[in-house]
Design a protein around this motif. Structure first.
Motif, PDB file in Angstrom:
ATOM      1  N   LEU A 191       0.832  -1.204   0.000  1.00 21.81           N
ATOM      2  CA  LEU A 191       0.000   0.000   0.000  1.00 21.81           C
ATOM      3  C   LEU A 191       0.859   1.242   0.000  1.00 21.81           C
ATOM      4  N   ARG A 192       0.257   2.321  -0.439  1.00 23.33           N
ATOM      5  CA  ARG A 192       0.942   3.609  -0.429  1.00 23.33           C
ATOM      6  C   ARG A 192       0.697   4.291   0.910  1.00 23.33           C
ATOM      7  N   PRO A 193       1.563   5.222   1.283  1.00 20.91           N
ATOM      8  CA  PRO A 193       1.318   5.977   2.510  1.00 20.91           C
ATOM      9  C   PRO A 193      -0.046   6.668   2.446  1.00 20.91           C
ATOM     10  N   ALA A 224      -3.001   5.248   2.763  1.00 20.19           N
ATOM     11  CA  ALA A 224      -4.117   4.403   2.302  1.00 20.19           C
ATOM     12  C   ALA A 224      -5.187   4.338   3.397  1.00 20.19           C
ATOM     13  N   ARG A 241       5.547   0.522   6.207  1.00 22.46           N
ATOM     14  CA  ARG A 241       4.093   0.709   6.097  1.00 22.46           C
ATOM     15  C   ARG A 241       3.333   0.053   7.258  1.00 22.46           C
ATOM     16  N   GLU A 267       1.041   2.295   9.353  1.00 25.89           N
ATOM     17  CA  GLU A 267       0.061   3.137   8.669  1.00 25.89           C
ATOM     18  C   GLU A 267      -1.276   3.064   9.412  1.00 25.89           C
ATOM     19  N   THR A 318       8.103  -1.735  -8.240  1.00 23.27           N
ATOM     20  CA  THR A 318       8.101  -1.866  -6.780  1.00 23.27           C
ATOM     21  C   THR A 318       9.528  -1.795  -6.253  1.00 23.27           C
ATOM     22  N   ALA A 372      10.654   1.704  -6.129  1.00 25.59           N
ATOM     23  CA  ALA A 372       9.963   2.504  -5.112  1.00 25.59           C
ATOM     24  C   ALA A 372      10.406   2.178  -3.687  1.00 25.59           C
ATOM     25  N   VAL A 373      10.574   0.875  -3.373  1.00 27.10           N
ATOM     26  CA  VAL A 373      10.819   0.500  -1.971  1.00 27.10           C
ATOM     27  C   VAL A 373      12.030  -0.406  -1.751  1.00 27.10           C
ATOM     28  N   ASN A 433      -4.432  -6.435  -7.402  1.00 29.75           N
ATOM     29  CA  ASN A 433      -4.480  -5.005  -7.140  1.00 29.75           C
ATOM     30  C   ASN A 433      -5.932  -4.552  -7.150  1.00 29.75           C
ATOM     31  N   GLY A 485      -5.425   0.214  -5.925  1.00 30.55           N
ATOM     32  CA  GLY A 485      -4.108   0.632  -5.472  1.00 30.55           C
ATOM     33  C   GLY A 485      -3.600  -0.109  -4.247  1.00 30.55           C
TER      34      GLY A 485
END
Length: 138
Positions: free
Chosen positions: A26-28, A30, A57, A60, A94, A97-98, A122, A125
């Protein structure tokens, strides 16, 4: 029925009444509602024992809220730990990104017992994958 819906419906049938650990990407920021919807759309009413994700995450608020509703812990793994796990669907995006090619699938495999019962899906998102739960693993 569109192919994506057909695929999810058939996946749910193959894991009915399973006890699962759920890997989540997940994105920050979410939302709990989005995470809850994704989990239930992919997993139906299967029993969930743990939510697992990348360590950055794991705190979160949306994820913690869903874990609290389900009464399950959240397990966080470092990018280095996740990157050691062979997964069926690695993603370069991915990794960029991380720092690992998989979050949801690798986290599910680390928290449960493999192979995956559900490859990554998915939904809005939120990426969901699942492996079987083994007592004592969480």
């Amino acid at each position: 029925m569109p192919p994506r819906e057909r695929r999810q419906h058939s996946l749910r049938k193959t894991v009915s009444v399973a006890d699962l650990v759920v890997g989540i990407g997940l994105r920050p920021g979410a939302s709990a509602a989005g995470i809850r919807r994704a989990v239930r759309e992919v997993l139906g009413n299967n029993v969930i024992h743990c939510l697992a994700t990348i360590d950055r995450r794991a705190a979160e608020p949306g994820l913690l809220a869903v874990a609290a509703e389900l009464g399950v812990p959240v397990r966080g793994y470092s990018a280095a730990e996740l990157d050691l796990i062979a997964v069926p669907n690695p993603a370069g995006r991915t990794r960029d990104a991380v720092g690992t090619a998989s979050v949801a699938e690798a986290a599910a495999l680390l928290a449960g017992v493999g192979p995956l019962v559900i490859d990554k899906q998915n939904v809005g998102g939120i990426v969901i994958a699942a492996a079987r739960f083994q007592p004592g693993s969480v």
